[in-house]
Design an enzyme around this catalytic site. Structure first.
Site, PDB file in Angstrom:
ATOM      1  N   ILE A 138      12.666 102.158   3.846  1.00 16.30           N
ATOM      2  CA  ILE A 138      14.055 101.728   3.730  1.00 16.30           C
ATOM      3  C   ILE A 138      14.176 100.366   4.416  1.00 16.30           C
ATOM      4  O   ILE A 138      13.345 100.005   5.248  1.00 16.30           O
ATOM      5  CB  ILE A 138      15.045 102.745   4.345  1.00 16.30           C
ATOM      6  CG1 ILE A 138      14.680 103.089   5.798  1.00 16.30           C
ATOM      7  CG2 ILE A 138      15.103 104.005   3.503  1.00 16.30           C
ATOM      8  CD1 ILE A 138      15.636 104.076   6.450  1.00 16.30           C
ATOM      9  N   ASP A 139      15.186  99.611   4.044  1.00 18.17           N
ATOM     10  CA  ASP A 139      15.320  98.245   4.535  1.00 18.17           C
ATOM     11  C   ASP A 139      15.560  98.183   6.045  1.00 18.17           C
ATOM     12  O   ASP A 139      15.987  99.161   6.661  1.00 18.17           O
ATOM     13  CB  ASP A 139      16.476  97.542   3.812  1.00 18.17           C
ATOM     14  CG  ASP A 139      16.258  97.442   2.315  1.00 18.17           C
ATOM     15  OD1 ASP A 139      15.089  97.384   1.896  1.00 18.17           O
ATOM     16  OD2 ASP A 139      17.260  97.432   1.575  1.00 18.17           O
ATOM     17  N   LYS A 140      15.291  97.035   6.594  1.00 15.16           N
ATOM     18  CA  LYS A 140      15.432  96.816   8.045  1.00 15.16           C
ATOM     19  C   LYS A 140      16.796  97.267   8.563  1.00 15.16           C
ATOM     20  O   LYS A 140      16.891  97.978   9.566  1.00 15.16           O
ATOM     21  CB  LYS A 140      15.225  95.325   8.353  1.00 15.16           C
ATOM     22  CG  LYS A 140      15.518  94.943   9.799  1.00 15.16           C
ATOM     23  CD  LYS A 140      15.413  93.431   9.995  1.00 15.16           C
ATOM     24  CE  LYS A 140      15.814  93.029  11.411  1.00 15.16           C
ATOM     25  NZ  LYS A 140      15.761  91.562  11.611  1.00 15.16           N
TER      26      LYS A 140
END
Length: 323
Positions: A138-140
């Site tokens: 999942i994104d930062k």
């Protein structure tokens, strides 16, 4: 590593090569097989092939497996919110702002560095040198649940479940605007943006991407939604919501990110994972809440009308218009 050679028999005739190899070698996932094909490590009769190639009796399949790469990353003691752990998998609640794996601009201080410190030598190596144990990402600035495989068998099994859409991923998000639809499906292919290579964009030439949304609550100028994804394209939810005019609050990449709550980074949270345990077959149902719930309450107080907007009984499918 010595290449393996198979001669196709009658029982494997007309079977896709990726499936046939997966059946013969359970230690190779379809994802790994695709990578080997792309790298020219799997040949049919001495020639490059495609994963969709259907075998014929007498075909000679040559498989040159990749040598295991020694992980050179350093373990770092970074606090982890562990939701579940056993000898096969680790599920963490990734905090917002933590990058999943090292890359350009993020050589350390990532989730990978943290799990290396926690799991020591007990991590799968299928993800490659810089992604040991990472099954999905999942994104930062997206928080929430993430699965880490602690051995290759678990990694292969979980990768197959994800590829076959057997892992149910549920997200919560706060978006700008009052979403008219009660429920909607966004069916728009996604590709790398031709204008900015750091971004993704809806494109008729992109890969299939399907997102389902359901309104949970409406406020003045904002909507709290539940999101389920059938596919896992990079930035999928963020791209789809921006495309239909309801960007995620705080997203500075696909909108200006401005909001009255003072938050930075997208208000998107991986709240629930449903899957089958890779070893014992037990149905796993893991769910958590996060700061997004508190932000929802702030959005409610921000509601100038003092009440929720009436929910419309509408279900819509958003699709890309083909020219």
């Amino acid at each position: 590593m010595e290449p393996k050679v198979y001669i196709v028999e009658e029982k494997d005739a007309k079977v896709r090569i990726d499936k046939a190899i997966s059946d013969k070698d359970p230690n190779l996932s379809r994802v790994a097989i695709q990578r080997l094909i792309d790298n020219g490590k799997i040949l049919v009769n001495g020639k490059n092939t495609k994963a969709s190639y259907k075998l014929s009796v007498g075909d000679e399949i040559t498989i040159e497996k990749e040598e295991p790469v020694e992980v050179k990353l350093e373990a770092e003691e970074i606090p982890l919110d562990v939701v579940y752990e056993d000898s096969d998998i680790l599920v963490v609640n990734k905090q917002k702002g933590l990058v999943v794996h090292p890359g350009n601009g993020n050589p350390n201080g990532t989730l990978v560095n943290a799990i290396m410190a926690r799991c020591k030598d007990s991590l799968s190596g299928i993800g490659g040198e810089i992604r040991p144990g990472i099954v999905h990402r999942i994104d930062k600035d997206t928080s929430g649940l993430l699965i880490i495989a602690k051995n290759d068998k678990a990694h292969i099994n979980m990768s197959e479940q994800i590829k076959n859409h057997e892992v149910v991923k549920t997200y919560l998000a706060l978006v700008r605007g009052s979403v008219k639809e009660n429920e909607a499906t966004i069916n728009m292919p996604i590709a790398r943006s031709t204008k900015d290579r750091t971004k993704m964009a809806v494109s008729k030439n992109g890969k299939n991407a399907v997102t389902h949304i359901k309104v949970l609550e409406r406020f003045d100028g904002f909507t709290y939604i539940k999101v389920n994804i059938e596919t896992g394209r990079t930035h999928q939810i963020r791209v789809h919501m921006a495309q239909i005019g309801y960007p995620i609050v705080g997203d500075t990449v696909y909108s200006n990110g401005k909001n009255p709550f003072g938050v930075e980074g997208q208000m998107l949270h991986s709240s629930k994972l449903e899957f089958v345990h890779p070893t014992n077959g037990k149905k796993m149902n893991l769910a958590i809440s996060d700061d997004l719930n508190r932000l929802k309450e702030r959005a409610k107080r921000h509601n100038k009308k003092g009440c929720n907007v009436k929910i419309l009984k509408i279900e819509t499918v958003f699709e890309i218009k083909q020219k």
